[in-house]
Design an enzyme around this catalytic site. Structure first.
Site, PDB file in Angstrom:
ATOM      1  CG  ASP A  70      -3.879  -4.122  -0.011  1.00 19.94           C
ATOM      2  OD1 ASP A  70      -4.405  -5.138  -0.470  1.00 19.94           O
ATOM      3  OD2 ASP A  70      -3.903  -2.997  -0.558  1.00 19.94           O
TER       4      ASP A  70
HETATM    5  N1  URA Z   1      -8.274  -1.590  -1.862  1.00 23.74           N
HETATM    6  C1  URA Z   1      -6.947  -1.597  -1.684  1.00 23.74           C
HETATM    7  O1  URA Z   1      -6.213  -1.091  -2.500  1.00 23.74           O
HETATM    8  N2  URA Z   1      -6.475  -2.189  -0.579  1.00 23.74           N
HETATM    9  C2  URA Z   1      -7.245  -2.750   0.352  1.00 23.74           C
HETATM   10  O2  URA Z   1      -6.736  -3.276   1.343  1.00 23.74           O
HETATM   11  C3  URA Z   1      -8.637  -2.736   0.163  1.00 23.74           C
HETATM   12  C4  URA Z   1      -9.132  -2.138  -0.962  1.00 23.74           C
END
Ligand code: URA
Length: 257
Positions: free
Chosen positions: A122
């Site tokens: 993310d």
């Molecule tokens: N899980 C999440 O919530 N975000 C990420 O970036 C990777 C795994």
């Protein structure tokens, strides 16, 4: 060993006068000195395209040969790259952005080769992102059937219930299906905040954030610290390093290559 390897064909390799001697290829890849590599060949420790090679005259094409040393894949094609980027927070996980927002492509522009990132983090998640130009490796690392383990450190509000680990290991229901962690560890608790480590083998979107939110611990900061045996060490945010031979071997092993 992988069924995707080129079929063993000693006659094809033997008839390759333009190939490079196996011991030279191994020493160029940093496996051992040429002399030591010769010893490894005669001891039967080297496989080329799925076939153990014991003769010293063998020539190979480093661009196409799949070589294993003691069962571990060694990449001898100097064009193939395996990198780790410590993705900073606030950077999009894409190679370019049509709105001009900062993205990981900004960190890779100067590098040669058609590099791409293995999976996504993310925008607000930091940490270990693998970058490679080996399409088959990347595809397998992302494929759920290989169950490659990923480790995350999450900062969440405390206190942490004693049975949180048990709850996460037995599974939490999310709107797109259940999720379980393979491992859970309470790393630290400090003034109403807790640092927890979770290890999972899946990669659904926002899965760690959604899972921890579901059990009452919305994530304030999330860092991916490891994928299989590859670990973030002391790289500063935005830094890129080459994986070492052991790390590369572990990744190929994790996905049966
Ligand atoms: N899980 C999440 O919530 N975000 C990420 O970036 C990777 C795994």
């Amino acid at each position: 060993m992988s069924e995707h390897r080129a079929p063993a064909s000693s006659s094809a390799a033997d008839s390759q006068p333009e190939g490079i001697r196996l011991q030279k290829v191994l020493s160029r890849a940093g496996v051992a000195s040429r002399r030591a590599a010769e010893g490894m060949i005669t001891q039967g420790r080297i496989e080329v395209d799925g076939e153990v090679v014991t003769e010293l005259g063998r020539r190979v094409d480093p661009q196409t040969s799949v070589i294993h040393v003691d069962g571990s894949r060694v990449v001898v094609n100097e064009d193939v790259q395996h990198l780790l980027l410590n993705k900073p927070q606030g950077i999009l996980c894409s190679m370019s952005d049509d709105k001009g927002r900062p993205c990981i492509g900004d960190y890779l522009r100067e590098r040669d080769g058609k590099l791409f990132h293995v999976g996504r983090l993310d925008v607000d998640t930091e940490g270990l992102l693998l970058i490679t130009n080996d399409g088959e490796l990347a595809h397998r690392l992302m494929h759920p059937s290989y169950q490659v383990l990923k480790t995350y450190l999450a900062e969440v509000p405390g206190p942490i219930a004693k049975d949180l680990g048990k709850q996460l290991r037995s599974g939490v229901q999310l709107e797109d299906g259940p999720v379980k962690v393979d491992k859970f560890r309470l790393v630290d608790v400090n003034e109403g905040r807790a640092l927890v480590e979770v290890v999972l083998h899946e990669g659904r979107k926002h899965v760690v954030r959604r899972m921890l939110e579901q059990v009452g611990h919305p994530v304030r900061r999330l860092v991916r610290t490891a994928i299989d045996e590859v670990k973030l060490t002391s790289e500063r945010p935005g830094a890129i390093r080459k994986l070492d031979r052991k790390e590369v071997g572990a990744l190929y092993r994790a996905v049966g290559m």
